[in-house]
Design a protein around this motif. Sequence first.
Motif, PDB file in Angstrom:
ATOM      1  N   LEU A  73       0.831  -1.200   0.000  1.00  0.00           N
ATOM      2  CA  LEU A  73       0.000   0.000   0.000  1.00  0.00           C
ATOM      3  C   LEU A  73       0.870   1.255   0.000  1.00  0.00           C
ATOM      4  O   LEU A  73       0.610   2.212  -0.738  1.00  0.00           O
ATOM      5  N   GLU A  74       1.928   1.250   0.818  1.00  0.00           N
ATOM      6  CA  GLU A  74       2.840   2.397   0.881  1.00  0.00           C
ATOM      7  C   GLU A  74       3.480   2.648  -0.481  1.00  0.00           C
ATOM      8  O   GLU A  74       3.565   3.795  -0.945  1.00  0.00           O
ATOM      9  N   ARG A  75       3.908   1.573  -1.150  1.00  0.00           N
ATOM     10  CA  ARG A  75       4.536   1.708  -2.463  1.00  0.00           C
ATOM     11  C   ARG A  75       3.542   2.263  -3.490  1.00  0.00           C
ATOM     12  O   ARG A  75       3.894   3.092  -4.327  1.00  0.00           O
ATOM     13  N   GLU A  76       2.308   1.763  -3.419  1.00  0.00           N
ATOM     14  CA  GLU A  76       1.286   2.237  -4.345  1.00  0.00           C
ATOM     15  C   GLU A  76       1.012   3.729  -4.139  1.00  0.00           C
ATOM     16  O   GLU A  76       0.777   4.467  -5.090  1.00  0.00           O
ATOM     17  N   ILE A  77       1.049   4.161  -2.869  1.00  0.00           N
ATOM     18  CA  ILE A  77       0.784   5.571  -2.551  1.00  0.00           C
ATOM     19  C   ILE A  77       1.908   6.467  -3.069  1.00  0.00           C
ATOM     20  O   ILE A  77       1.668   7.553  -3.598  1.00  0.00           O
ATOM     21  N   TYR A  78       3.161   6.015  -2.928  1.00  0.00           N
ATOM     22  CA  TYR A  78       4.306   6.841  -3.322  1.00  0.00           C
ATOM     23  C   TYR A  78       4.623   6.764  -4.815  1.00  0.00           C
ATOM     24  O   TYR A  78       4.910   7.770  -5.456  1.00  0.00           O
ATOM     25  N   HIS A  79       4.589   5.538  -5.362  1.00  0.00           N
ATOM     26  CA  HIS A  79       5.052   5.369  -6.750  1.00  0.00           C
ATOM     27  C   HIS A  79       4.095   4.635  -7.675  1.00  0.00           C
ATOM     28  O   HIS A  79       4.353   4.535  -8.863  1.00  0.00           O
TER      29      HIS A  79
END
Length: 380
Positions: A73-79
């Motif tokens: 989820l964090e990766r999807e939010i940032y990149h």
Amino acid sequence: MKMTKTFKAFFENEKSGGIILLFVTILSLLLANSSFQAPYISFWEKDLGGHSITHWINDGLMTIFFLLIGLELEREIYHGELSNIKNAALPIMAAFGGMFIPASIFLALNYGTATQNGAGIPMATDIAFAIGILSLLGNKVPTSLKIFLTALAVIDDLGAIIVIAVFYTTSISFLNLAIALGIWGFLFILNRKKVYNIIPYLIGGIAMWYFMLNSGVHATITGVILAFVIPFGDGGKKSTSYRLQHFLHKPVALFILPLFAIANTCIAIKSDWHTGLNHPNAFGIILGLVVGKPIGILLFSFIGVNAGICSLPKSLKWTHILGAGMLGGIGFTMSIFITILAFQNPEIIVFSKIAILIASALAGIFGFVYLRYILTRKKV
């Protein structure tokens, strides 16, 4: 839409994980209803340090699964898909509809009864199974549909986690919760101080899990909040977040989720198993997952696009969204997980699991057949 290497690796792991999940679920059901029934079921109920083996899997190992979900989820939010508000809005709207409509259907049938607490059960989507079935359609599947379904499932799981934290917490020890959050705050400071060594975060995560377990808030929540203090940096291959995420992919898909499936589907199906399907609880689960999910996902996506909140990618059609909604009805892992939290009565739990298995099988079959039909037509 372009599929990143990280997303492709995630999709491939979930694809193989879905196939393994199907195999071990069938195996577990066969063993639980064979001549090995008694020793097989008693093994999972065996006491280990004050808790059953199944309990350790559900409260312990599943925390690692939620850690991976948090990192994704964090990766999807940032990149990723969620980094652009316009792109993110579509799967967010779809996920919201895919949670709201099924829960509403369940509550309409169960409100005021002993089973109304199960409203969270049909809200969930099993990422591994949904992607696993989508992958069976091969290269006919548009990349945008793969990305949409994955983003939808990840957001859906986040929603399920919030539901668990808010609605399935019975009593709270504020001291233990404060200590757990204090540890999280300390790890957050380490993150801001650019401490990239993973060891302090893992040790802190274990301590945070222990105090969260004793706080009354479900311990698996630790995995998600821990993910957001793991240093992300530039998100490259050398970043702490990427390395941990990459390391966890295979153990989660090939070991943790299959182990969860085996432990929680060792169901002794009695001759009167079908009687439980006459209960509003079973109706709510099956209708919520099989009917509520596709309606909710399609309806809220349509509302979002027409209200100008989000846009439909050129390579995606409304028929694709409906097909993704059908696959979204495969609740399995998360639905079973919420069932265990929602009910104390063993009989209700067993009947709920049977309803989940039936609903997930129907959703998977309907979704596969429908998408295969529309993707093999000359014009969609």
